[in-house]
Design an enzyme around this catalytic site. Structure first.
Site, PDB file in Angstrom:
ATOM      1  N   MET A  99      24.487   7.966   1.455  1.00  0.00           N
ATOM      2  CA  MET A  99      24.570   9.521   2.121  1.00  0.00           C
ATOM      3  C   MET A  99      24.766   9.395   3.581  1.00  0.00           C
ATOM      4  SD  MET A  99      24.203  12.365   1.598  1.00  0.00           S
ATOM      5  CE  MET A  99      23.353  13.049   0.220  1.00  0.00           C
ATOM      6  N   LYS A 127     -17.821  -0.173   6.358  1.00  0.00           N
ATOM      7  CA  LYS A 127     -18.286  -1.359   5.190  1.00  0.00           C
ATOM      8  C   LYS A 127     -19.848  -1.178   5.119  1.00  0.00           C
ATOM      9  CE  LYS A 127     -17.263  -5.781   3.847  1.00  0.00           C
ATOM     10  NZ  LYS A 127     -16.383  -6.933   4.025  1.00  0.00           N
ATOM     11  N   PHE A 145     -11.601  -6.624  14.146  1.00  0.00           N
ATOM     12  CA  PHE A 145     -10.656  -7.397  13.331  1.00  0.00           C
ATOM     13  C   PHE A 145     -10.516  -6.098  12.464  1.00  0.00           C
ATOM     14  CE2 PHE A 145      -9.314  -9.659   9.597  1.00  0.00           C
ATOM     15  CZ  PHE A 145      -8.244 -10.225   9.883  1.00  0.00           C
ATOM     16  N   GLN A 146      -9.039  -5.686  12.194  1.00  0.00           N
ATOM     17  CA  GLN A 146      -8.424  -4.981  11.224  1.00  0.00           C
ATOM     18  C   GLN A 146      -8.997  -3.589  11.395  1.00  0.00           C
ATOM     19  OE1 GLN A 146      -8.456  -6.740   7.194  1.00  0.00           O
ATOM     20  NE2 GLN A 146      -6.372  -7.254   7.799  1.00  0.00           N
ATOM     21  N   GLU A 155       0.763  -1.130  -0.007  1.00  0.00           N
ATOM     22  CA  GLU A 155      -0.015   0.063   0.004  1.00  0.00           C
ATOM     23  C   GLU A 155       0.783   1.305  -0.053  1.00  0.00           C
ATOM     24  OE1 GLU A 155      -0.226  -2.531   2.101  1.00  0.00           O
ATOM     25  OE2 GLU A 155      -2.551  -3.387   1.797  1.00  0.00           O
TER      26      GLU A 155
HETATM   27  C1  LIG Z   1      12.730   5.394   4.734  1.00  0.00           C
HETATM   28  C2  LIG Z   1      14.009   5.940   5.027  1.00  0.00           C
HETATM   29  N1  LIG Z   1      14.935   5.548   6.034  1.00  0.00           N
HETATM   30  C3  LIG Z   1      16.201   5.971   6.435  1.00  0.00           C
HETATM   31  C4  LIG Z   1      16.396   7.172   5.772  1.00  0.00           C
HETATM   32  C5  LIG Z   1      17.821   7.828   6.040  1.00  0.00           C
HETATM   33  N2  LIG Z   1      18.739   7.698   4.894  1.00  0.00           N
HETATM   34  C6  LIG Z   1      18.703   8.920   3.874  1.00  0.00           C
HETATM   35  S1  LIG Z   1      19.896   8.658   2.520  1.00  0.00           S
HETATM   36  C7  LIG Z   1      20.017   6.933   3.159  1.00  0.00           C
HETATM   37  C8  LIG Z   1      21.103   6.078   2.228  1.00  0.00           C
HETATM   38  C9  LIG Z   1      20.347   5.700   1.076  1.00  0.00           C
HETATM   39  O1  LIG Z   1      21.423   4.920   0.254  1.00  0.00           O
HETATM   40  P1  LIG Z   1      21.101   4.380  -0.902  1.00  0.00           P
HETATM   41  O2  LIG Z   1      19.796   4.098  -1.367  1.00  0.00           O
HETATM   42  O3  LIG Z   1      21.741   3.354  -1.398  1.00  0.00           O
HETATM   43  O4  LIG Z   1      21.365   5.608  -1.840  1.00  0.00           O
HETATM   44  P2  LIG Z   1      22.794   6.403  -1.596  1.00  0.00           P
HETATM   45  O5  LIG Z   1      22.822   7.366  -0.839  1.00  0.00           O
HETATM   46  O6  LIG Z   1      23.973   5.328  -1.846  1.00  0.00           O
HETATM   47  O7  LIG Z   1      23.057   6.873  -3.338  1.00  0.00           O
HETATM   48  C10 LIG Z   1      19.637   6.813   4.373  1.00  0.00           C
HETATM   49  C11 LIG Z   1      19.546   5.435   5.060  1.00  0.00           C
HETATM   50  C12 LIG Z   1      15.586   7.895   4.832  1.00  0.00           C
HETATM   51  N3  LIG Z   1      15.799   8.840   4.266  1.00  0.00           N
HETATM   52  N4  LIG Z   1      14.358   7.199   4.437  1.00  0.00           N
END
Ligand SMILES: Cc1ncc(C[n+]2csc(CCOP(=O)(O)OP(=O)(O)O)c2C)c(N)n1
Ligand SMILES: [Mg+2]
Lengths: 583, 174
Positions: free
Chosen positions: A498, A185, A135-136, A73
């Site tokens: 990042m 529902k 439920f749900q 979803e």
């Molecule tokens: C749902 C979610 N969880 C954690 C983060 C924190 N976060 C920001 S960038 C990143 C790394 C992303 O890694 P990747 O998808 O491999 O991209 P890259 O930076 O290596 O290009 C994370 C964990 C986020 N932005 N969103």
């Protein structure tokens, strides 16, 4: 069959028996007819107990409205967002009660912070069970309240037409946003006399403040008398479809103009007065010169902290003009000297004739000089690397060339996102689709599905990290089943890049839980019968991108890039825009 | 900036979820709601919230903006104490014996302009409306004798200036 389902089936049977006249229809059929009346051609969702009557109607109406079964979803919501972002129309997502509804929340929160028009419809338990931990049953109204522009629970079929009409009106008008409608529902199975009327006003809601010509005149005077003015525009320009007005204002006034991430693509990248991106990983010149301009003209942007850095040292020397549709954004983060409330299109239209024709060659030269520094220190190495490892930047450059800057780029979150936003070239508006305010990893793949389905004639290229890809990778199933010809590029650095960059810069290289042991992505794509290729060397890149672009169907391209490259420029969190670092 | 006491008046559609929506705006910013009252207003079908908070003025402006943009909010305002006429009311439940044994209690009730709502064999109930300080004074005076129960309402207030809600709604109807 659980008790709940039994009751449901009984209710439906009772209902079928009671069908008398032709104009009386069930709540569920009414829902579909409302969607059709609102011009919805595609919606994204996932069925379940509390929404089954609606799915039954979707089955009957499948020649009029196309339901896309996503694999989660959350992705239905993101797909609806992608659909909305590329088309400007309201995206629609649907889910069952409980876990179906809660799974939508991330997408709803994303749409809320990025002002994306979206209507979510969730099923809910029978109204007599509300509050009984049935439920749900989850209190999705309570849960979604802080992340929706509006939400409402329907317990009677007769409410359906007016509430859905209101939902679409609210989602799209003014500053757009997500609306959630929760429908019990019993309301879905109840019969009533259907009649639909579009909503055109809600008395407690003023979507667009009227532009005050006097304030516009003051803004024009300030702009005309400026020595070193600078424009920063945001997504408000795109949402108001004010691209032409902005372009005219920029060209007549001669004011150099920068953009926020969500504002990207409103003005072509190649425009001579387009001076690039502001913010944490934005361009050197517009960030630095934010603290040197004398008038800062903000248009449809909200001074997000990723744009401003430290507020105490943000553009303190400048007079600030803020063109804004949402009064709550005025003076929220940055105090403006002149706030022009109203729709950007209308306000800019009024501004244009009051502007003097000017140009600022010396001031513009400053931007060019700083660009030259950024080019030497950063851009050259990103786009024309001489080292062995591939860079993310050169992949983007190749895509720019081969799509002639006509592709819509849907990026996920991380280093690859910043690189995509920095280097993707755009000729067409509404082409930079990314999760800005929420930074939701997993956004890109489902959003690309929605974008491609809303704009089948456009090339849609998703740029995703190896981390974020695995958050919603199951949507390859949707792509396969629906044959959505999206192009998927995974920039694989085997890191949550990042976060790793921050660990390197601010945590003495302690790489806590950011290294990734990845699966065979090509095999996974092929498992979904999607054409796939992996590139590890520079001399393979051009041909691989060409093959991808030439492919009629969906295509997956993995590019193995340098593992520990960093994105620069960078304004460290909490630092001033003028402290933007080049290394 | 220094914290100040503000009364927030919000005219709204009568809607179940709105209390949640409005209180969430305060909660996000860790603002403690000193008192909250909802009731009908002078306009049929329109509700009114009266909320008292202590925050810097800069912050209350932003909060009003965020409240005002909620779809079912017709209009939100903030006021200083001097711009409003305001009252709170409270109830004291006290042992009946004391009414007769402690003469002083009767004087306190008279002097404070409080009102005896009911008396029975076991207890009597006093009601007092007024400013917070008056109620607190009465509380201190009565507490020496022992209070069985005490409760105080949220602030209710009307503004000295007109709020033009009816005009806004009329404008919509045209
Ligand atoms: C749902 C979610 N969880 C954690 C983060 C924190 N976060 C920001 S960038 C990143 C790394 C992303 O890694 P990747 O998808 O491999 O991209 P890259 O930076 O290596 O290009 C994370 C964990 C986020 N932005 N969103
Ligand atoms: Mg990565």
């Amino acid at each position: 069959m659980d008790a709940n389902t039994m009751k449901e089936t009984q209710a439906i049977q009772v209902n079928k028996k009671s069908t008398k006249t032709t104009h009386r229809i069930t709540g569920s059929e009414a829902i579909i007819r409302c969607l059709i009346a609102e011009g919805v051609d595609i919606l994204y969702g996932y069925p379940g107990g509390a929404i089954m009557p609606v799915y039954d109607e979707l089955y009957k109406y499948q020649d009029k409205i196309h339901h896309v079964l996503t694999r989660h979803e959350q992705c239905a919501a993101h797909a609806a967002q992608g659909y909305a972002r590329i088309s400007g129309r309201v995206g629609v997502a649907m889910a069952t009660s409980g876990p179906g509804a809660t799974n939508l929340i991330t997408g709803i929160a994303d749409a809320q912070i990025d002002s994306t028009p979206m209507v979510c419809i969730t099923g809910q338990v029978f109204s007599h069970l509300l509050g009984s931990d049935a439920f749900q049953e989850t209190d999705i109204i309570g849960i979604s309240t802080p992340v929706t522009k509006w939400n409402h629970q329907i317990t009677k079929a007769s409410e359906i037409p007016s509430v859905i009409a209101k939902a679409f009106y609210i989602a799209k008008s003014g500053r757009p946003g997500p609306v959630l409608i929760d429908i019990t529902k019993d309301a879905q199975v109840e019969e009533f006399d259907f009649e639909y009327e579009k909503c055109t006003a809600v008395r407690s809601y003023n979507p667009v403040p009227t532009t005050n010509p006097e304030t516009v005149a003051k803004a024009a005077d300030l702009i005309n008398s400026a020595k070193n003015p600078m424009i920063v525009w945001g997504q408000g320009v795109i949402l108001a479809e004010a691209e032409n007005e902005l372009k005219a204002v920029i060209e007549k006034s001669g004011v150099p103009a920068a953009w926020t991430i969500l504002g990207a693509s409103a003005i072509p990248t190649s425009h001579p007065l387009n001076i690039g991106m502001v913010g944490m990983h934005g361009n050197y010149a517009p960030n630095k010169l934010t603290n040197e301009c004398d008038v800062l003209i903000a248009i449809g942007m909200r001074f997000d902290d990723r744009v401003t850095g430290k507020l105490d040292t943000y553009a303190k020397q400048a007079k600030i003009i803020h063109f804004e549709i949402d009064p709550a954004e005025v003076d929220k983060n940055v105090k403006s000297d002149i706030a022009v409330l109203g729709d950007a299109k209308e306000s800019l239209r009024q501004l244009l004739p009051l502007l003097e024709e000017k140009s600022y060659p010396q001031w513009l030269q400053k931007f060019k000089d700083l660009y030259a520094i950024e080019f030497e220190k950063v851009i050259k190495n990103d786009l024309y690397p001489t080292k062995e490892g591939l860079t993310m930047g050169e992949v983007l450059k190749e895509i720019n060339i081969q799509t002639k800057a006509e592709a819509a780029i849907v990026s996920d979150v991380g280093q690859h996102q910043m690189i995509a936003c920095r280097y993707a070239e755009f000729n067409t508006t509404k082409s930079n689709i990314t999760s800005g305010g929420l930074g939701t990893m997993g956004f890109a793949l489902p959003a690309a599905i929605g974008a491609k389905m809303a704009a089948p004639d456009r090339e849609v290229v998703a740029i995703i990290g190896d981390g974020g890809y695995q958050m919603t990778i199951q949507e390859l199933g949707t792509i396969f089943q629906q044959r959505v010809p999206v192009k998927i590029v995974v920039l694989n650095n085997e890191f949550l890049g990042m976060v790793r960059q921050w660990q390197q810069l601010f945590f003495d290289k302690r790489y806590a839980s950011t290294e990734m042991t990845n699966p065979d992505f090509v095999a996974i794509a092929k498992g979904y019968f999607i054409e796939a290729k992996k590139v590890t060397k520079r001399d393979e890149l051009k041909e691989a991108v060409a093959e991808m672009i030439a492919c009629d169907g969906p295509y997956f391209l993995e590019v193995c890039v340098e593992k520990e490259d960093n994105v620069f420029p960078m304004i460290p969190a909490g630092a001033s825009v003028s402290d933007v670092r080049l290394s | 900036m220094e914290k100040q006491l503000f009364t927030v008046s919000i005219y709204t559609e009568n809607n179940i979820g709105l209390l949640n929506r409005i209180s969430a705006i305060f909660q996000r910013r860790h603002i403690n709601i000193e008192s909250l009252n909802t009731s009908a207003s002078e306009i049929e079908g329109v509700s009114r919230f009266t909320i008292v908070v202590s925050v810097p003025e800069e912050q209350i402006k932003k909060i009003i903006g965020q409240i005002d943009k909620q779809i079912e909010v017709i209009k939100a305002y903030y006021h200083r104490d001097e711009d409003t006429i305001y009252q709170e009311s409270c109830l004291f439940k006290i042992k009946s014996d004391l009414l007769f044994e402690e003469r002083q209690i009767q004087n306190i009730i008279k002097e404070s302009n409080a009102r005896i709502v009911t008396v029975n064999k076991e207890f009597f109930v006093i009601e007092k409306s007024g400013k917070r300080e008056e109620i607190e004074l009465l509380y201190r005076e009565l507490s020496v004798f022992g209070i069985m129960q005490f409760t105080r309402s949220g602030r209710i207030s009307v503004t000295k200036d007109e709020m033009k809600i009816s005009k806004m709604l009329e404008a919509f109807n045209q």
